[in-house]
Design a protein around this motif. Structure first.
Motif, PDB file in Angstrom:
ATOM      1  N   GLN A  83       0.836  -1.197   0.000  1.00 26.30           N
ATOM      2  CA  GLN A  83       0.000   0.000   0.000  1.00 26.30           C
ATOM      3  C   GLN A  83       0.874   1.252   0.000  1.00 26.30           C
ATOM      4  O   GLN A  83       0.620   2.210  -0.726  1.00 26.30           O
ATOM      5  CB  GLN A  83      -0.911  -0.029   1.243  1.00 26.30           C
ATOM      6  CG  GLN A  83      -2.010   1.012   1.252  1.00 26.30           C
ATOM      7  CD  GLN A  83      -2.905   0.911   0.018  1.00 26.30           C
ATOM      8  OE1 GLN A  83      -3.361  -0.171  -0.333  1.00 26.30           O
ATOM      9  NE2 GLN A  83      -3.114   2.035  -0.654  1.00 26.30           N
ATOM     10  N   TRP A  84       1.932   1.208   0.798  1.00 26.70           N
ATOM     11  CA  TRP A  84       2.856   2.336   0.893  1.00 26.70           C
ATOM     12  C   TRP A  84       3.511   2.602  -0.466  1.00 26.70           C
ATOM     13  O   TRP A  84       3.606   3.752  -0.905  1.00 26.70           O
ATOM     14  CB  TRP A  84       3.921   2.015   1.951  1.00 26.70           C
ATOM     15  CG  TRP A  84       4.985   3.056   2.072  1.00 26.70           C
ATOM     16  CD1 TRP A  84       4.866   4.291   2.662  1.00 26.70           C
ATOM     17  CD2 TRP A  84       6.318   2.985   1.557  1.00 26.70           C
ATOM     18  NE1 TRP A  84       6.050   4.981   2.563  1.00 26.70           N
ATOM     19  CE2 TRP A  84       6.955   4.208   1.890  1.00 26.70           C
ATOM     20  CE3 TRP A  84       7.035   2.011   0.869  1.00 26.70           C
ATOM     21  CZ2 TRP A  84       8.278   4.459   1.543  1.00 26.70           C
ATOM     22  CZ3 TRP A  84       8.362   2.263   0.528  1.00 26.70           C
ATOM     23  CH2 TRP A  84       8.965   3.480   0.863  1.00 26.70           C
ATOM     24  N   ALA A  85       3.933   1.498  -1.151  1.00 27.19           N
ATOM     25  CA  ALA A  85       4.552   1.646  -2.476  1.00 27.19           C
ATOM     26  C   ALA A  85       3.555   2.262  -3.455  1.00 27.19           C
ATOM     27  O   ALA A  85       3.919   3.162  -4.238  1.00 27.19           O
ATOM     28  CB  ALA A  85       5.031   0.285  -2.980  1.00 27.19           C
ATOM     29  N   SER A  86       2.301   1.812  -3.395  1.00 29.46           N
ATOM     30  CA  SER A  86       1.268   2.344  -4.297  1.00 29.46           C
ATOM     31  C   SER A  86       1.052   3.832  -4.028  1.00 29.46           C
ATOM     32  O   SER A  86       0.970   4.640  -4.966  1.00 29.46           O
ATOM     33  CB  SER A  86      -0.054   1.607  -4.098  1.00 29.46           C
ATOM     34  OG  SER A  86       0.098   0.283  -4.466  1.00 29.46           O
ATOM     35  N   ASP A  87       0.988   4.197  -2.759  1.00 26.40           N
ATOM     36  CA  ASP A  87       0.774   5.597  -2.384  1.00 26.40           C
ATOM     37  C   ASP A  87       1.917   6.475  -2.889  1.00 26.40           C
ATOM     38  O   ASP A  87       1.697   7.556  -3.447  1.00 26.40           O
ATOM     39  CB  ASP A  87       0.656   5.732  -0.858  1.00 26.40           C
ATOM     40  CG  ASP A  87      -0.610   5.079  -0.334  1.00 26.40           C
ATOM     41  OD1 ASP A  87      -1.497   4.801  -1.166  1.00 26.40           O
ATOM     42  OD2 ASP A  87      -0.696   4.831   0.885  1.00 26.40           O
ATOM     43  N   LEU A 107       4.020   5.864  -5.331  1.00 26.05           N
ATOM     44  CA  LEU A 107       3.998   5.953  -6.798  1.00 26.05           C
ATOM     45  C   LEU A 107       2.911   6.919  -7.263  1.00 26.05           C
ATOM     46  O   LEU A 107       3.128   7.719  -8.180  1.00 26.05           O
ATOM     47  CB  LEU A 107       3.756   4.568  -7.405  1.00 26.05           C
ATOM     48  CG  LEU A 107       5.000   3.711  -7.648  1.00 26.05           C
ATOM     49  CD1 LEU A 107       4.610   2.323  -8.109  1.00 26.05           C
ATOM     50  CD2 LEU A 107       5.897   4.363  -8.710  1.00 26.05           C
ATOM     51  N   ARG A 108       1.745   6.823  -6.626  1.00 24.00           N
ATOM     52  CA  ARG A 108       0.618   7.684  -7.000  1.00 24.00           C
ATOM     53  C   ARG A 108       1.001   9.168  -6.841  1.00 24.00           C
ATOM     54  O   ARG A 108       0.792   9.976  -7.745  1.00 24.00           O
ATOM     55  CB  ARG A 108      -0.601   7.358  -6.144  1.00 24.00           C
ATOM     56  CG  ARG A 108      -1.905   7.904  -6.755  1.00 24.00           C
ATOM     57  CD  ARG A 108      -3.108   7.560  -5.892  1.00 24.00           C
ATOM     58  NE  ARG A 108      -3.228   6.138  -5.636  1.00 24.00           N
ATOM     59  CZ  ARG A 108      -3.171   5.574  -4.426  1.00 24.00           C
ATOM     60  NH1 ARG A 108      -2.986   6.318  -3.355  1.00 24.00           N
ATOM     61  NH2 ARG A 108      -3.308   4.285  -4.281  1.00 24.00           N
ATOM     62  N   ASN A 109       1.626   9.469  -5.706  1.00 22.41           N
ATOM     63  CA  ASN A 109       2.040  10.857  -5.452  1.00 22.41           C
ATOM     64  C   ASN A 109       3.059  11.329  -6.483  1.00 22.41           C
ATOM     65  O   ASN A 109       2.988  12.459  -6.981  1.00 22.41           O
ATOM     66  CB  ASN A 109       2.636  10.995  -4.041  1.00 22.41           C
ATOM     67  CG  ASN A 109       1.553  10.841  -2.984  1.00 22.41           C
ATOM     68  OD1 ASN A 109       0.382  11.082  -3.263  1.00 22.41           O
ATOM     69  ND2 ASN A 109       1.950  10.431  -1.799  1.00 22.41           N
ATOM     70  N   THR A 110       4.028  10.464  -6.787  1.00 25.48           N
ATOM     71  CA  THR A 110       5.070  10.822  -7.751  1.00 25.48           C
ATOM     72  C   THR A 110       4.458  11.068  -9.131  1.00 25.48           C
ATOM     73  O   THR A 110       4.793  12.049  -9.807  1.00 25.48           O
ATOM     74  CB  THR A 110       6.129   9.694  -7.831  1.00 25.48           C
ATOM     75  OG1 THR A 110       6.543   9.383  -6.511  1.00 25.48           O
ATOM     76  CG2 THR A 110       7.330  10.084  -8.674  1.00 25.48           C
ATOM     77  N   ILE A 111       3.546  10.145  -9.538  1.00 27.78           N
ATOM     78  CA  ILE A 111       2.909  10.287 -10.856  1.00 27.78           C
ATOM     79  C   ILE A 111       2.112  11.600 -10.914  1.00 27.78           C
ATOM     80  O   ILE A 111       2.181  12.333 -11.910  1.00 27.78           O
ATOM     81  CB  ILE A 111       2.012   9.063 -11.164  1.00 27.78           C
ATOM     82  CG1 ILE A 111       2.887   7.822 -11.379  1.00 27.78           C
ATOM     83  CG2 ILE A 111       1.128   9.297 -12.390  1.00 27.78           C
ATOM     84  CD1 ILE A 111       2.138   6.511 -11.362  1.00 27.78           C
ATOM     85  N   ARG A 112       1.399  11.874  -9.824  1.00 31.94           N
ATOM     86  CA  ARG A 112       0.602  13.115  -9.789  1.00 31.94           C
ATOM     87  C   ARG A 112       1.527  14.332  -9.968  1.00 31.94           C
ATOM     88  O   ARG A 112       1.255  15.225 -10.779  1.00 31.94           O
ATOM     89  CB  ARG A 112      -0.165  13.214  -8.472  1.00 31.94           C
ATOM     90  CG  ARG A 112      -1.203  14.344  -8.477  1.00 31.94           C
ATOM     91  CD  ARG A 112      -1.898  14.488  -7.148  1.00 31.94           C
ATOM     92  NE  ARG A 112      -2.666  13.298  -6.795  1.00 31.94           N
ATOM     93  CZ  ARG A 112      -2.555  12.647  -5.637  1.00 31.94           C
ATOM     94  NH1 ARG A 112      -1.677  13.052  -4.742  1.00 31.94           N
ATOM     95  NH2 ARG A 112      -3.293  11.586  -5.387  1.00 31.94           N
ATOM     96  N   ASP A 127       2.277  10.704 -19.977  1.00 32.27           N
ATOM     97  CA  ASP A 127       2.211   9.347 -19.405  1.00 32.27           C
ATOM     98  C   ASP A 127       3.254   8.423 -20.024  1.00 32.27           C
ATOM     99  O   ASP A 127       3.871   7.607 -19.332  1.00 32.27           O
ATOM    100  CB  ASP A 127       0.804   8.756 -19.607  1.00 32.27           C
ATOM    101  CG  ASP A 127      -0.165   9.296 -18.554  1.00 32.27           C
ATOM    102  OD1 ASP A 127       0.266  10.163 -17.748  1.00 32.27           O
ATOM    103  OD2 ASP A 127      -1.331   8.859 -18.528  1.00 32.27           O
ATOM    104  N   SER A 128       3.422   8.539 -21.358  1.00 33.48           N
ATOM    105  CA  SER A 128       4.404   7.637 -21.992  1.00 33.48           C
ATOM    106  C   SER A 128       5.816   7.960 -21.510  1.00 33.48           C
ATOM    107  O   SER A 128       6.642   7.061 -21.326  1.00 33.48           O
ATOM    108  CB  SER A 128       4.307   7.692 -23.511  1.00 33.48           C
ATOM    109  OG  SER A 128       4.313   9.016 -23.944  1.00 33.48           O
ATOM    110  N   GLU A 129       6.094   9.244 -21.257  1.00 38.75           N
ATOM    111  CA  GLU A 129       7.416   9.602 -20.725  1.00 38.75           C
ATOM    112  C   GLU A 129       7.594   9.046 -19.302  1.00 38.75           C
ATOM    113  O   GLU A 129       8.676   8.578 -18.950  1.00 38.75           O
ATOM    114  CB  GLU A 129       7.584  11.127 -20.706  1.00 38.75           C
ATOM    115  CG  GLU A 129       7.850  11.711 -22.074  1.00 38.75           C
ATOM    116  CD  GLU A 129       7.820  13.235 -22.094  1.00 38.75           C
ATOM    117  OE1 GLU A 129       8.620  13.830 -22.840  1.00 38.75           O
ATOM    118  OE2 GLU A 129       6.995  13.838 -21.366  1.00 38.75           O
ATOM    119  N   ILE A 130       6.514   9.073 -18.559  1.00 35.23           N
ATOM    120  CA  ILE A 130       6.589   8.509 -17.182  1.00 35.23           C
ATOM    121  C   ILE A 130       6.859   7.008 -17.261  1.00 35.23           C
ATOM    122  O   ILE A 130       7.710   6.476 -16.544  1.00 35.23           O
ATOM    123  CB  ILE A 130       5.280   8.779 -16.407  1.00 35.23           C
ATOM    124  CG1 ILE A 130       5.093  10.290 -16.192  1.00 35.23           C
ATOM    125  CG2 ILE A 130       5.275   8.058 -15.064  1.00 35.23           C
ATOM    126  CD1 ILE A 130       3.741  10.685 -15.598  1.00 35.23           C
TER     127      ILE A 130
END
Lengths: 126, 283
Positions: A90-94, A96-101, A110-113
């Motif tokens: 869950q921590w890893a997902s959180d 990643l989500r923050n970084t992507i945002r 998105d493709s660059e990410i």
């Protein structure tokens, strides 16, 4: 304490095992220092591949919920109760989500990410 | 000759126990199981068609009769045609192998069923008790202690023999042999206690009972082997080798009978083999 595995459940079997052991620690069905059965024995009882049980034990050991003491066996970690509440997935997902945002807000596509993520995952120096 | 009389008595007992008593008990037990727990009501217990089991049992019975005839023929040839009354341990071993062959083949045949049972096990919900197992759950520390005591006594005895006769250095070979046997049995015990469960449907109590029997068998067998080797050294040292075939026959009978304590079918939980039985706690 009884372990129940549903082979038709979409949740992977090793995750079912990890969750149930953590739950048992939290509910104090499994107390600090309690011994667990060996990987092969549990795998045989559940009619599972021993690698599946080994994977669950590895994750639990990484999370400091269990501790393996060589040939003496596997035991519940002294800090298991506190560590069982930590969900690394869950921590890893959180994270990643923050970084992507953040990256999206900065205008990265998105493709660059995806390319950056893949490259970093393949980076053996990490 | 007293050794011939002793041998005759012991060898007769070998023929009775291994060719008549034990097979009859086992065949009757299987008959009783097939009759009391038919495949219609307990399909999980029979991964193969019933005809297979009936045929296998029939073949084993015929094979057992053949083995008796062959052994009796060997005895007759030994005493009549060859006009030689002295038996050696090799002949006793050959007879033992012939006698046990039908039961060994039957066991091998039925053991394959466990593999089929696991393959046919279609239950999606599986349960197990999350508690560790210990060797002493299955055997008393006293019996393990006795095995260790017998081993140490044997080693001391062998060393004593070497001290009073230099040429008996082969006693060390016996110590090595006993150590190897103990090691082998330890590995087999470990495999039985912590290893794979053969029957996927087997209940907790049945598994414990089975493992208990296996562990006790190996521990008792290690004690018996050590005592046999000690006797073997003592008899050879005292120039009483002519008694060895009788002792060897006795030893084989004990070794054969230790693991074959007939289980009571009433004790076994057959409910787990019913088709509509939900996932059972397997340990």
């Amino acid at each position: 304490m009884e372990i129940v595995i549903n082979t038709e459940d979409p949740v992977p079997i090793f995750t079912q095992l990890v969750k149930q052991i953590k739950q048992a620690v939290l509910s104090e069905e499994l107390k600090t220092g309690s011994a667990l059965p060996s990987i092969r024995y549990l795998a045989s009882d559940l009619n599972l591949n021993h690698k599946t049980v080994a994977k669950a034990y590895r994750i639990l050991e990484r999370d400091s919920v269990i501790v393996t003491k060589g040939y003496r066996g596997t035991f519940i970690h002294p800090d298991a109760k506190a560590n069982s509440t930590v969900d690394l997935n869950q921590w890893a997902s959180d994270e990643l989500r923050n970084t992507i945002r953040t990256l999206r807000e900065s205008g990265v596509t998105d493709s660059e990410i995806r390319i950056a993520f893949r490259d970093e995952m393949n980076n053996r120096n990490l | 000759m007293p050794e011939n009389i002793i041998f005759f008595v012991v060898f007769s007992s070998q023929i009775f126990l291994l060719s008549f008593y034990r097979p009859r008990k086992l065949f009757n037990l299987l008959d009783q199981v097939f009759e009391t727990y038919p495949p219609e009501r307990y399909p999980r217990f029979y991964p193969r068609p019933m005809e297979f089991y009936e045929k296998t049992l029939k073949k084993s019975r015929i094979l057992n009769i053949c083995s008796i005839l062959v052994v009796l023929l060997i005895v007759a040839m030994r005493y009549t045609y060859l006009r030689k009354g002295n038996w050696d341990s090799l002949m006793v071993t050959i007879c033992f192998l012939i006698q046990t062959l039908p039961l060994i083949l039957l066991n091998i045949s039925l053991k394959k069923d466990y593999k089929l049972m696991r393959e046919q096990d279609s239950r999606t919900i599986r349960k197990a008790e999350l508690k560790p197992i210990r060797l002493f759950d299955f055997i008393s520390p006293g019996l393990i202690g006795m095995a260790v005591f017998v081993y140490i006594s044997f080693a001391a005895f062998a060393i004593y023999i070497v001290q009073i006769d230099d040429e008996w250095y082969e006693a060390f070979y016996y110590i090595f042999l006993v150590s190897l046997i103990y090691l082998l049995f330890a590995v087999l015990i470990k495999k039985a206690v912590f290893g794979k469960k053969w029957d996927p449907y087997q209940s907790d109590e049945d598994r414990k009972r089975q493992v208990k029997l296996i562990v006790r068998t190996f521990v008792c067998a290690s004690i018996v082997v050590t005592i046999y080797l000690a006797l073997s050294i003592a008899f050879s040292f005292a120039e009483m080798r002519h008694f060895m075939p009788a002792v060897w026959s006795l030893y084989l009978q004990v070794m054969f009978l230790i693991p074959f304590k007939t289980p009571k079918i009433e004790d076994k939980n057959f409910e787990v083999y019913k088709k509509d039985t939900p996932a059972v706690k397997t340990n």
